[in-house]
Structures are given as C-alpha cells and as structure tokens.
Write a protein that holds these residues in place. Structure first.
Motif, mmCIF file in Angstrom:
data_model
loop_
_atom_site.group_PDB
_atom_site.id
_atom_site.type_symbol
_atom_site.label_atom_id
_atom_site.label_comp_id
_atom_site.label_asym_id
_atom_site.label_seq_id
_atom_site.Cartn_x
_atom_site.Cartn_y
_atom_site.Cartn_z
ATOM 1 N N ALA A 121 1.004 -1.109 -0.002
ATOM 2 C CA ALA A 121 0.248 -0.022 0.119
ATOM 3 C C ALA A 121 1.027 1.331 -0.043
ATOM 4 O O ALA A 121 0.708 2.223 -0.630
ATOM 5 N N VAL A 122 1.765 1.313 0.850
ATOM 6 C CA VAL A 122 2.741 2.480 0.743
ATOM 7 C C VAL A 122 3.773 2.425 -0.532
ATOM 8 O O VAL A 122 3.914 3.684 -0.990
ATOM 9 N N LEU A 123 4.015 1.397 -0.773
ATOM 10 C CA LEU A 123 4.653 1.461 -2.386
ATOM 11 C C LEU A 123 3.752 2.170 -3.424
ATOM 12 O O LEU A 123 4.199 2.803 -4.204
ATOM 13 N N LEU A 124 2.649 1.801 -3.337
ATOM 14 C CA LEU A 124 1.640 2.309 -4.425
ATOM 15 C C LEU A 124 1.296 3.771 -3.991
ATOM 16 O O LEU A 124 1.214 4.647 -4.948
ATOM 17 N N VAL A 125 1.599 3.922 -2.741
ATOM 18 C CA VAL A 125 1.241 5.588 -2.441
ATOM 19 C C VAL A 125 2.383 6.452 -3.222
ATOM 20 O O VAL A 125 2.383 7.376 -3.820
ATOM 21 N N LEU A 126 3.538 5.891 -2.762
ATOM 22 C CA LEU A 126 4.675 6.517 -3.040
ATOM 23 C C LEU A 126 4.910 6.620 -4.755
ATOM 24 O O LEU A 126 5.433 7.636 -5.481
ATOM 25 N N MET A 127 4.805 5.383 -5.504
ATOM 26 C CA MET A 127 4.910 5.248 -6.787
ATOM 27 C C MET A 127 4.002 6.428 -7.679
ATOM 28 O O MET A 127 4.053 6.761 -8.445
ATOM 29 N N THR A 128 2.674 6.191 -7.045
ATOM 30 C CA THR A 128 1.551 6.997 -7.555
ATOM 31 C C THR A 128 1.932 8.793 -7.439
ATOM 32 O O THR A 128 1.841 9.383 -8.638
ATOM 33 N N MET A 129 2.120 9.059 -6.034
ATOM 34 C CA MET A 129 2.325 10.362 -6.010
ATOM 35 C C MET A 129 3.657 11.004 -6.696
ATOM 36 O O MET A 129 3.723 12.240 -7.258
ATOM 37 N N ARG A 130 4.771 10.141 -6.986
ATOM 38 C CA ARG A 130 5.946 10.478 -7.436
ATOM 39 C C ARG A 130 5.851 10.022 -8.861
ATOM 40 O O ARG A 130 6.755 10.223 -9.444
ATOM 41 N N ARG A 131 4.861 9.430 -9.470
ATOM 42 C CA ARG A 131 4.727 9.210 -10.923
ATOM 43 C C ARG A 131 5.868 8.333 -11.384
ATOM 44 O O ARG A 131 6.339 8.231 -12.521
ATOM 45 N N ILE A 132 6.144 7.321 -10.528
ATOM 46 C CA ILE A 132 7.243 6.591 -10.661
ATOM 47 C C ILE A 132 6.650 5.529 -12.010
ATOM 48 O O ILE A 132 7.991 5.078 -12.825
ATOM 49 N N GLY A 133 5.512 5.188 -12.193
ATOM 50 C CA GLY A 133 5.238 4.373 -13.342
ATOM 51 C C GLY A 133 5.629 5.069 -14.709
ATOM 52 O O GLY A 133 6.117 4.577 -15.598
ATOM 53 N N GLU A 134 5.241 6.284 -14.568
ATOM 54 C CA GLU A 134 5.625 6.953 -15.884
ATOM 55 C C GLU A 134 7.109 7.135 -16.353
ATOM 56 O O GLU A 134 7.633 7.064 -17.207
ATOM 57 N N ALA A 135 7.956 7.513 -15.179
ATOM 58 C CA ALA A 135 9.358 7.567 -15.280
ATOM 59 C C ALA A 135 9.884 6.039 -15.500
ATOM 60 O O ALA A 135 10.884 6.219 -16.310
ATOM 61 N N ILE A 136 9.719 5.088 -15.153
ATOM 62 C CA ILE A 136 10.191 3.894 -15.629
ATOM 63 C C ILE A 136 9.662 3.642 -16.948
ATOM 64 O O ILE A 136 10.440 2.947 -17.663
ATOM 65 N N GLN A 137 8.603 4.027 -17.482
ATOM 66 C CA GLN A 137 8.374 3.804 -18.876
ATOM 67 C C GLN A 137 9.286 4.479 -19.641
ATOM 68 O O GLN A 137 9.521 4.108 -21.035
ATOM 69 N N ILE A 138 9.444 5.790 -19.268
ATOM 70 C CA ILE A 138 10.397 6.462 -20.127
ATOM 71 C C ILE A 138 11.717 5.915 -20.251
ATOM 72 O O ILE A 138 12.384 6.009 -21.560
ATOM 73 N N VAL A 139 12.255 5.280 -19.329
ATOM 74 C CA VAL A 139 13.529 4.484 -19.354
ATOM 75 C C VAL A 139 13.384 3.309 -20.257
ATOM 76 O O VAL A 139 14.122 3.061 -21.298
ATOM 77 N N GLN A 140 12.445 2.611 -20.019
ATOM 78 C CA GLN A 140 12.063 1.350 -20.815
ATOM 79 C C GLN A 140 11.940 1.378 -22.086
ATOM 80 O O GLN A 140 12.195 0.568 -22.915
ATOM 81 N N GLU A 141 11.056 2.355 -22.530
ATOM 82 C CA GLU A 141 10.888 2.516 -23.968
ATOM 83 C C GLU A 141 11.912 3.608 -24.741
ATOM 84 O O GLU A 141 11.832 3.853 -25.787
#
Length: 342
Positions: A121-141
């Motif tokens: 739950a805390v991991l998802l809070v941090l990832m969502t607020m800091r937009r980590i999913g988008e950041a990872i996609q930028i690198v992976q793509e």
C-alpha cells in the motif's frame, strides 16, 4: 496431479483436499499427519472437474481465492465436509449462505499478511504520487534521450504537504499498519502542519467518539470516522482496505470519484470490484484525479495489455502481489493448514 499419503492407510482419520501447492513447510506438515491428503501440487488452479471429483467424502478442503466455494462444490463433498480453509483474508469467493446452511466452518488467514500488504500500500502511494510508473516507462521505452530534465518534469504531490489528509475506506489491522508506515514520511505528528486521518466503517458505534479518541492517542494524529462522501471530498490519499460485499461492491463509482480532489491519489489493495474501473479510467483521463495505484482490479487476472487503466500513465497496476513476501505466504500456508486441522 494427485498426491496422497496412502502409506498411512492403516491410521487414516480424515480426507483433506488441497487445491494448490502450499509450499514445502506446510505440505510436509500435511503429509506427515495421519490424514489422507489429496493435493493438486501445481501453481495453476486445478480443473473444476478434478476438484468436484476429489472432494467427495472430504472432511476438509484448502482453497485459494480463485476457487469458488459454492453449492456444486459443497454438494459434491457431501455431509462429511466439516471445514473449508482459504489461503486469503477475504472470503468473497464463498457462498456463505450455502456454507452456513450446512454448518460448515470457514478458516481464513488474517494477521500474518498485515505487514506485507501494508508495505505494498505504501509502495503504491509513493509510486503514484511521485509518478514512478511514468518514469520507468520513459527509460524502458528508450525515451529518456528525448525527455530532457526540466524543473517540473514528472512532479507530483508530496507526503510532506501541510495538513495532509490520509483517508481509509475500511480501517482494520492492515490499515493501521499502513498508517503507521505513512506517518514516517509526513510532517512531524505534533507539529502545526501534522497530517490527520479520516476513515469510514460499516456503521457508527455507540461509543464512536471514544473509539476515535483512542485512535488519536494510538497514532498521535487527529483520527475520526466520517461518512463516505466526506471521505471522498477530504482525502489527499485514499486507501481502500475494506472487505468486498454487497455494500462495498462498486462503492467507488463515478459519483464518488467526482467528489475527490483533483490532486488526490486513490490506492486499492483490497478487492478489484470495489472500484468501478470504467469510472476510474475516465476520471484519470479527464485529469480529475492525480493518479491511482492498484494491486487489485475488477476482472483480474483477465486484464489485457490494452485495458484503459493499464494504458493510463497515471495508473500503476500490480498483479495482486500484496501479500507476496516469503514470510507472509509461508505464514498463510501454515495457518491455512492449521485451520483445517482445528
């Protein structure tokens, strides 16, 4: 695949059907008992036909959350069935009316997964607020070269926001563990800008004020029960940790989401059908919500790569791994076994 402790036939007491590999430790304990153990020792679900054939005459069954415990299974087992134990905290996959009508006991696995789910739950809070999913996609793509650093690149809300409001839809043991973890990232508890906690529960208790005072003392921040519409309007972080039932199914719908702040984040680590996926996708697409973090999603595991929530860059979707720590899963397996024996 069937494996049975047939060598102990002289001292058999009860037949126990196990619908998945529970891990080395729990399975060893099962096979070392005097009971007849019939197990599907694979990670994939057993065919329904296998289950219905093998539960005949069983005294106990160990199931997973994807194994439906309904009239057909109970009828196939017959009057010998005493208990069904599930490798989960929730038991929304049970037809409880049918179970109660046959006076069958239900075992489940609370407590042992509290910390693991709270971590996610805390991991998802941090990832969502800091937009980590988008950041990872930028690198992976391979888009990093064309995405130069800039002062406000991928910025999002902060946990140190003054007077942050953390909301919980359901406020049980896992919510308590999650709140304690989140408070480590926020403003000091006794400062002028300390966060506060609001939550909703199934009903108002006669001693509600006393309960809220105890929570305020326990967590060191103002904590109070509110109604659902207040929870939606005032939460900066809204974490869903309630059970799935007829009252909570679809509770987080279009009307609920419209009440939420545009810079709020929604986290679901409970059950997918509590949230209307279509309404959530629309809210994210329209910028009406900052982001969402989902460990569960309606329709799982049949979620295609082009699902609107999977495609949305402001949404982090995990494949229901909330309790997936070695210690938690081993504890769940042992408890699942112990519930059947008890």
């Amino acid at each position: 695949m069937i494996k049975s402790s047939e060598s102990k036939s002289a001292s058999l007491k009860h037949k126990i059907v196990v619908c998945r590999d529970l891990g080395k430790e729990a399975m060893s304990l099962l096979y070392s008992s005097d009971h007849e153990i019939v197990a599907w020792e694979k990670d994939s679900p057993p065919p329904r036909k296998w289950v219905l054939e093998n539960v005949q005459g069983a005294s106990g069954i160990c199931v997973m959350m994807v194994d439906k415990v309904d009239e057909s299974l109970l009828d196939a087992a017959g009057p010998s069935l005493k208990v069904v134990s599930t490798f989960s905290v929730g038991y929304d996959h049970f037809d409880m009316a049918a179970v109660r009508a046959r006076n069958i006991r239900v075992g489940y696995t609370p407590n042992v997964l509290n910390d693991a789910v709270a971590d996610i739950a805390v991991l998802l809070v941090l990832m969502t607020m800091r937009r980590i999913g988008e950041a990872i996609q930028i690198v992976q793509e391979g888009r990093w070269p064309e995405t130069p650093w800039s002062p406000f690149l991928l910025t999002g809300p902060a946990l140190t926001k003054p007077s942050l409001t953390i909301g919980f839809l359901g406020f049980g043991r896992i919510s308590h563990c999650t709140l304690e973890r989140l408070l480590a990232f926020t403003q000091p508890r006794k400062s002028a800008h300390a966060p506060r906690c609001i939550y909703t529960s199934s009903r108002v208790r006669s001693n509600q004020q006393e309960i809220d005072n105890e929570y305020t003392e326990q967590f060191g921040i103002a904590t109070r029960r509110v109604e659902v519409d207040v929870l939606a309007r005032e939460s900066d972080i809204l974490i869903i940790l309630c059970s799935l039932n007829k009252d909570t199914k679809g509770m987080v719908n279009e009307a609920f989401l419209e009440k939420m702040k545009s810079d709020a984040v929604l986290i679901n680590v409970a059950r997918g059908p509590i949230v209307d996926s279509t309404a959530l996708a629309t809210a994210l697409e329209n910028g009406h919500l900052c982001g969402a973090g989902l460990d569960v999603i309606d329709g799982e595991p049949n979620i295609p790569r082009d699902h609107p929530l999977v495609l949305n860059p402001r949404c982090v979707v995990l494949p229901h791994v909330g309790s997936a720590s070695d210690m938690s899963r081993t504890g769940m397996a042992k408890l699942c076994k112990q519930q059947v024996y008890a």
